[in-house]
Scaffold this motif. Structure first.
Motif, PDB file in Angstrom:
ATOM      1  N   VAL A 150     -28.257  37.796  -7.312  1.00 45.44           N
ATOM      2  CA  VAL A 150     -28.757  38.086  -5.963  1.00 45.44           C
ATOM      3  C   VAL A 150     -27.664  37.829  -4.925  1.00 45.44           C
ATOM      4  O   VAL A 150     -27.512  38.593  -3.968  1.00 45.44           O
ATOM      5  CB  VAL A 150     -29.991  37.212  -5.652  1.00 45.44           C
ATOM      6  N   GLU A 151     -26.887  36.775  -5.106  1.00 47.41           N
ATOM      7  CA  GLU A 151     -25.831  36.423  -4.133  1.00 47.41           C
ATOM      8  C   GLU A 151     -24.831  37.576  -3.996  1.00 47.41           C
ATOM      9  O   GLU A 151     -24.350  37.854  -2.899  1.00 47.41           O
ATOM     10  CB  GLU A 151     -25.081  35.151  -4.572  1.00 47.41           C
ATOM     11  N   THR A 152     -24.519  38.238  -5.117  1.00 45.39           N
ATOM     12  CA  THR A 152     -23.554  39.348  -5.083  1.00 45.39           C
ATOM     13  C   THR A 152     -24.153  40.543  -4.348  1.00 45.39           C
ATOM     14  O   THR A 152     -23.472  41.210  -3.557  1.00 45.39           O
ATOM     15  CB  THR A 152     -23.145  39.742  -6.516  1.00 45.39           C
ATOM     16  N   LEU A 153     -25.419  40.811  -4.586  1.00 45.59           N
ATOM     17  CA  LEU A 153     -26.089  41.916  -3.866  1.00 45.59           C
ATOM     18  C   LEU A 153     -26.109  41.632  -2.364  1.00 45.59           C
ATOM     19  O   LEU A 153     -25.809  42.521  -1.554  1.00 45.59           O
ATOM     20  CB  LEU A 153     -27.514  42.095  -4.397  1.00 45.59           C
ATOM     21  N   LEU A 154     -26.434  40.399  -1.987  1.00 41.73           N
ATOM     22  CA  LEU A 154     -26.470  40.044  -0.557  1.00 41.73           C
ATOM     23  C   LEU A 154     -25.083  40.152   0.081  1.00 41.73           C
ATOM     24  O   LEU A 154     -24.954  40.600   1.221  1.00 41.73           O
ATOM     25  CB  LEU A 154     -27.030  38.629  -0.384  1.00 41.73           C
ATOM     26  N   GLU A 155     -24.069  39.773  -0.669  1.00 45.03           N
ATOM     27  CA  GLU A 155     -22.681  39.889  -0.168  1.00 45.03           C
ATOM     28  C   GLU A 155     -22.367  41.360   0.135  1.00 45.03           C
ATOM     29  O   GLU A 155     -21.759  41.683   1.167  1.00 45.03           O
ATOM     30  CB  GLU A 155     -21.743  39.357  -1.264  1.00 45.03           C
ATOM     31  N   CYS A 156     -22.832  42.267  -0.738  1.00 47.87           N
ATOM     32  CA  CYS A 156     -22.575  43.697  -0.540  1.00 47.87           C
ATOM     33  C   CYS A 156     -23.416  44.264   0.604  1.00 47.87           C
ATOM     34  O   CYS A 156     -22.960  45.160   1.307  1.00 47.87           O
ATOM     35  CB  CYS A 156     -22.818  44.450  -1.840  1.00 47.87           C
ATOM     36  N   VAL A 157     -24.620  43.735   0.798  1.00 48.85           N
ATOM     37  CA  VAL A 157     -25.417  44.137   1.965  1.00 48.85           C
ATOM     38  C   VAL A 157     -24.622  43.796   3.226  1.00 48.85           C
ATOM     39  O   VAL A 157     -24.452  44.634   4.128  1.00 48.85           O
ATOM     40  CB  VAL A 157     -26.795  43.428   1.985  1.00 48.85           C
ATOM     41  N   ARG A 158     -24.098  42.575   3.295  1.00 49.50           N
ATOM     42  CA  ARG A 158     -23.333  42.142   4.478  1.00 49.50           C
ATOM     43  C   ARG A 158     -22.116  43.034   4.719  1.00 49.50           C
ATOM     44  O   ARG A 158     -21.746  43.310   5.854  1.00 49.50           O
ATOM     45  CB  ARG A 158     -22.871  40.686   4.313  1.00 49.50           C
ATOM     46  N   GLU A 159     -21.472  43.472   3.626  1.00 53.91           N
ATOM     47  CA  GLU A 159     -20.250  44.273   3.755  1.00 53.91           C
ATOM     48  C   GLU A 159     -20.519  45.733   4.121  1.00 53.91           C
ATOM     49  O   GLU A 159     -19.685  46.375   4.743  1.00 53.91           O
ATOM     50  CB  GLU A 159     -19.468  44.220   2.433  1.00 53.91           C
ATOM     51  N   LEU A 160     -21.678  46.253   3.727  1.00 55.44           N
ATOM     52  CA  LEU A 160     -21.910  47.701   3.852  1.00 55.44           C
ATOM     53  C   LEU A 160     -22.807  48.117   5.016  1.00 55.44           C
ATOM     54  O   LEU A 160     -22.750  49.268   5.436  1.00 55.44           O
ATOM     55  CB  LEU A 160     -22.478  48.245   2.535  1.00 55.44           C
ATOM     56  N   VAL A 161     -23.644  47.226   5.534  1.00 50.84           N
ATOM     57  CA  VAL A 161     -24.484  47.624   6.677  1.00 50.84           C
ATOM     58  C   VAL A 161     -23.703  47.424   7.976  1.00 50.84           C
ATOM     59  O   VAL A 161     -22.745  46.650   8.007  1.00 50.84           O
ATOM     60  CB  VAL A 161     -25.829  46.834   6.723  1.00 50.84           C
ATOM     61  N   PRO A 162     -24.086  48.103   9.064  1.00 53.16           N
ATOM     62  CA  PRO A 162     -23.399  47.875  10.345  1.00 53.16           C
ATOM     63  C   PRO A 162     -23.475  46.392  10.720  1.00 53.16           C
ATOM     64  O   PRO A 162     -24.515  45.750  10.541  1.00 53.16           O
ATOM     65  CB  PRO A 162     -24.199  48.742  11.328  1.00 53.16           C
ATOM     66  N   GLN A 163     -22.359  45.861  11.226  1.00 55.18           N
ATOM     67  CA  GLN A 163     -22.249  44.425  11.478  1.00 55.18           C
ATOM     68  C   GLN A 163     -23.382  43.867  12.336  1.00 55.18           C
ATOM     69  O   GLN A 163     -23.921  42.807  12.049  1.00 55.18           O
ATOM     70  CB  GLN A 163     -20.895  44.132  12.139  1.00 55.18           C
ATOM     71  N   LYS A 164     -23.783  44.628  13.362  1.00 58.53           N
ATOM     72  CA  LYS A 164     -24.814  44.102  14.275  1.00 58.53           C
ATOM     73  C   LYS A 164     -26.197  44.054  13.618  1.00 58.53           C
ATOM     74  O   LYS A 164     -27.125  43.471  14.170  1.00 58.53           O
ATOM     75  CB  LYS A 164     -24.851  44.932  15.560  1.00 58.53           C
ATOM     76  N   THR A 165     -26.330  44.682  12.435  1.00 56.37           N
ATOM     77  CA  THR A 165     -27.640  44.698  11.762  1.00 56.37           C
ATOM     78  C   THR A 165     -27.690  43.775  10.539  1.00 56.37           C
ATOM     79  O   THR A 165     -28.664  43.810   9.781  1.00 56.37           O
ATOM     80  CB  THR A 165     -28.011  46.129  11.308  1.00 56.37           C
TER      81      THR A 165
END
Length: 198
Positions: free
Chosen positions: A166-181
């Motif tokens: 899960v930590e790796t998926l969350l890391e990729c969410v942080r990297e791929l979504v627009p920063q303000k979101t």
């Protein structure tokens, strides 16, 4: 042949244009790469920009072709209920369907040319043959802060089945979504994950 210690996992993501199927598959694919897992992916856009059907195949731990064979997927992840029916033939007999119950009505329905099937009837049909996790991911996305994070709600839901931390998926969410979101999308992921747990 899969890498040692990595089980093969095949996922079909189905939706319509504009729902974020590609971002969802990018998050999962990037997370697999970070875990040194062989990954193959294929995307079919079709008339995606006009609200047409979109399907993505993601194969984890697989070094063969990128297209999942019929009855080969472990999970069918549908961003829209009628799309779950459309791609059901790709799901294995013991596979699981994770489906957003919020429909998107095509122009043929809004213009009165066709009728959209009753969502409850779609879910009952899916349950005749498979385990189904059905919930309104769009409402959960609004609860997280924005309806457009629905695709990340669904990634959170499927995270319960993926052979990826899960930590790796969350890391990729942080990297791929627009920063303000980022905060909205992290909450969306967590709401989706808790929806399908247990």
């Amino acid at each position: 042949m899969s890498a040692p210690g990595i089980s093969q996992f095949d996922l079909v993501i189905a939706g319509v244009g504009g729902q974020g199927a590609i971002l969802a598959s990018d998050i999962i694919g990037k997370a697999a790469v970070k875990e040194n897992m062989p990954v193959r992916a294929a995307e079919t856009h079709g008339m995606a920009q006009r609200g047409g059907s979109v399907v993505n195949h993601i194969r984890l731990g697989c070094e063969l072709g990128s297209m999942i064979p019929l009855k080969g997927a472990d999970v069918l992840f549908a961003l829209e209920p009628s799309e779950a029916l459309r791609y059901l033939e790709y799901l294995s007999d013991d596979g699981v369907i994770i489906v957003n119950t919020d429909p998107i009505l095509p122009v043929t329905v809004t213009s009165g040319l066709c009728t959209y099937p009753d969502v409850a009837t779609i879910i009952l049909k899916l349950k005749e043959t498979h385990e189904v996790k059905a919930f309104n991911a769009t409402e959960l996305a609004k609860e997280a802060g924005h309806a457009q994070s629905m695709n990340v709600v669904m990634v959170g839901a499927v995270s319960n089945y993926l052979p990826i931390p899960v930590e790796t998926l969350l890391e990729c969410v942080r990297e791929l979504v627009p920063q303000k979101t980022i905060d909205i999308n992290i909450k969306a992921f967590e709401l989706g994950r808790s929806q399908v747990q247990g």
